[in-house]
Design a protein around this motif. Structure first.
Motif, PDB file in Angstrom:
ATOM      1  N   GLN A  15       0.853  -1.177   0.000  1.00 56.77           N
ATOM      2  CA  GLN A  15       0.000   0.000   0.000  1.00 56.77           C
ATOM      3  C   GLN A  15       0.892   1.230   0.000  1.00 56.77           C
ATOM      4  OE1 GLN A  15      -3.078   0.027   2.895  1.00 56.77           O
ATOM      5  NE2 GLN A  15      -3.878  -1.946   2.269  1.00 56.77           N
ATOM      6  N   TYR A  16       0.832   1.986  -1.082  1.00 55.56           N
ATOM      7  CA  TYR A  16       1.687   3.148  -1.229  1.00 55.56           C
ATOM      8  C   TYR A  16       1.116   4.391  -0.545  1.00 55.56           C
ATOM      9  CZ  TYR A  16       4.131   0.342  -4.629  1.00 55.56           C
ATOM     10  OH  TYR A  16       4.836  -0.648  -5.226  1.00 55.56           O
ATOM     11  N   LEU A  17      -0.166   4.374  -0.291  1.00 56.80           N
ATOM     12  CA  LEU A  17      -0.810   5.557   0.229  1.00 56.80           C
ATOM     13  C   LEU A  17      -1.388   5.253   1.603  1.00 56.80           C
ATOM     14  CD1 LEU A  17      -1.432   8.435  -0.584  1.00 56.80           C
ATOM     15  CD2 LEU A  17      -3.554   7.622  -1.573  1.00 56.80           C
ATOM     16  N   VAL A  23      -2.565  12.789   4.039  1.00 57.94           N
ATOM     17  CA  VAL A  23      -2.826  14.089   4.656  1.00 57.94           C
ATOM     18  C   VAL A  23      -1.693  15.058   4.343  1.00 57.94           C
ATOM     19  CG1 VAL A  23      -3.089  15.294   6.861  1.00 57.94           C
ATOM     20  CG2 VAL A  23      -4.325  13.174   6.447  1.00 57.94           C
ATOM     21  N   TYR A  24      -0.455  14.583   4.409  1.00 56.46           N
ATOM     22  CA  TYR A  24       0.687  15.447   4.091  1.00 56.46           C
ATOM     23  C   TYR A  24       0.643  15.882   2.624  1.00 56.46           C
ATOM     24  CZ  TYR A  24       5.420  17.109   3.337  1.00 56.46           C
ATOM     25  OH  TYR A  24       6.499  17.876   2.998  1.00 56.46           O
ATOM     26  N   PHE A  29      -0.534  20.010  -1.394  1.00 53.23           N
ATOM     27  CA  PHE A  29      -1.322  20.376  -2.565  1.00 53.23           C
ATOM     28  C   PHE A  29      -2.120  21.651  -2.308  1.00 53.23           C
ATOM     29  CE2 PHE A  29      -5.056  20.189  -5.287  1.00 53.23           C
ATOM     30  CZ  PHE A  29      -4.461  20.020  -6.525  1.00 53.23           C
ATOM     31  N   ILE A  30      -2.720  21.750  -1.123  1.00 50.73           N
ATOM     32  CA  ILE A  30      -3.475  22.947  -0.764  1.00 50.73           C
ATOM     33  C   ILE A  30      -2.545  24.158  -0.761  1.00 50.73           C
ATOM     34  CG2 ILE A  30      -4.724  24.099   1.104  1.00 50.73           C
ATOM     35  CD1 ILE A  30      -5.932  21.317   1.759  1.00 50.73           C
ATOM     36  N   SER A  88     -10.290  15.159  -4.288  1.00 51.79           N
ATOM     37  CA  SER A  88     -10.405  14.889  -2.851  1.00 51.79           C
ATOM     38  C   SER A  88     -10.709  16.163  -2.083  1.00 51.79           C
ATOM     39  CB  SER A  88      -9.110  14.274  -2.325  1.00 51.79           C
ATOM     40  OG  SER A  88      -8.845  13.058  -2.970  1.00 51.79           O
ATOM     41  N   TRP A  89     -10.017  17.231  -2.435  1.00 48.33           N
ATOM     42  CA  TRP A  89     -10.259  18.504  -1.752  1.00 48.33           C
ATOM     43  C   TRP A  89     -11.689  18.985  -2.010  1.00 48.33           C
ATOM     44  CZ3 TRP A  89     -11.682  23.357  -3.349  1.00 48.33           C
ATOM     45  CH2 TRP A  89     -11.665  24.329  -2.357  1.00 48.33           C
ATOM     46  N   CYS A  90     -12.159  18.858  -3.242  1.00 48.75           N
ATOM     47  CA  CYS A  90     -13.519  19.292  -3.561  1.00 48.75           C
ATOM     48  C   CYS A  90     -14.555  18.497  -2.770  1.00 48.75           C
ATOM     49  CB  CYS A  90     -13.800  19.149  -5.061  1.00 48.75           C
ATOM     50  SG  CYS A  90     -13.023  20.410  -6.081  1.00 48.75           S
ATOM     51  N   LEU A  91     -14.332  17.211  -2.607  1.00 48.64           N
ATOM     52  CA  LEU A  91     -15.249  16.399  -1.822  1.00 48.64           C
ATOM     53  C   LEU A  91     -15.218  16.820  -0.355  1.00 48.64           C
ATOM     54  CD1 LEU A  91     -17.292  14.214  -2.302  1.00 48.64           C
ATOM     55  CD2 LEU A  91     -15.527  12.528  -1.813  1.00 48.64           C
TER      56      LEU A  91
END
Length: 144
Positions: A15-17, A23-24, A29-30, A88-91
């Protein structure tokens, strides 16, 4: 093959994520796309003042469209990963601006007033931040 630690889901392949990585990555990205997000927030808030609930639908629809574009690229490119991050951010934004959460129809856990206050706080965090976002200058030294 069973999970070596029950509930950790580590036994079903690599699992890479993981959550702290996600979160980081989303926080970075934000930081990098704050201006675009603030523009989206301003647009959604302006329209929803005359059309209540528009902002929720706007962010959900943006999320779905961005997610499908990311899938079309196979999540193999930097652009497709950025699209996934924005989806993801939009959701997340949709859940923050909704004043009637689907899981709490009777407002047992969260009152309408509390949800409205949290919505306004969320908008303010992007449109009127207490601390300004600064442009990140990549020196390369810290990324090694």
């Amino acid at each position: 093959k069973d999970d070596p630690i029950p509930g950790e889901k580590r036994g079903k392949g690599v699992q890479y994520l993981r959550s702290h990585q996600w979160v980081y990555a989303l926080a970075c990205f934000i930081q990098d796309h704050y201006r675009e997000m603030a523009a989206m927030m301003k647009y959604a808030k302006t329209i929803s003042e005359n059309h209540p609930g528009y902002d929720f639908r706007y962010f959900v629809n943006c999320s779905e469209g961005l997610f499908h574009r990311a899938l079309d690229e196979g999540l193999q490119t930097h652009n497709s990963r950025d699209l996934l991050m924005m989806a993801s951010w939009c959701l997340m934004a949709a859940t923050e601006v909704s004043i009637s959460p689907f899981y709490d129809r009777n407002h047992v856990r969260h009152s309408m007033e509390w949800r409205q206050e949290m919505r306004e706080d969320f908008y303010a965090s992007y449109l009127e931040p207490e601390v300004d976002f600064v442009e990140d200058i990549d020196s390369g030294e810290f990324e090694r």
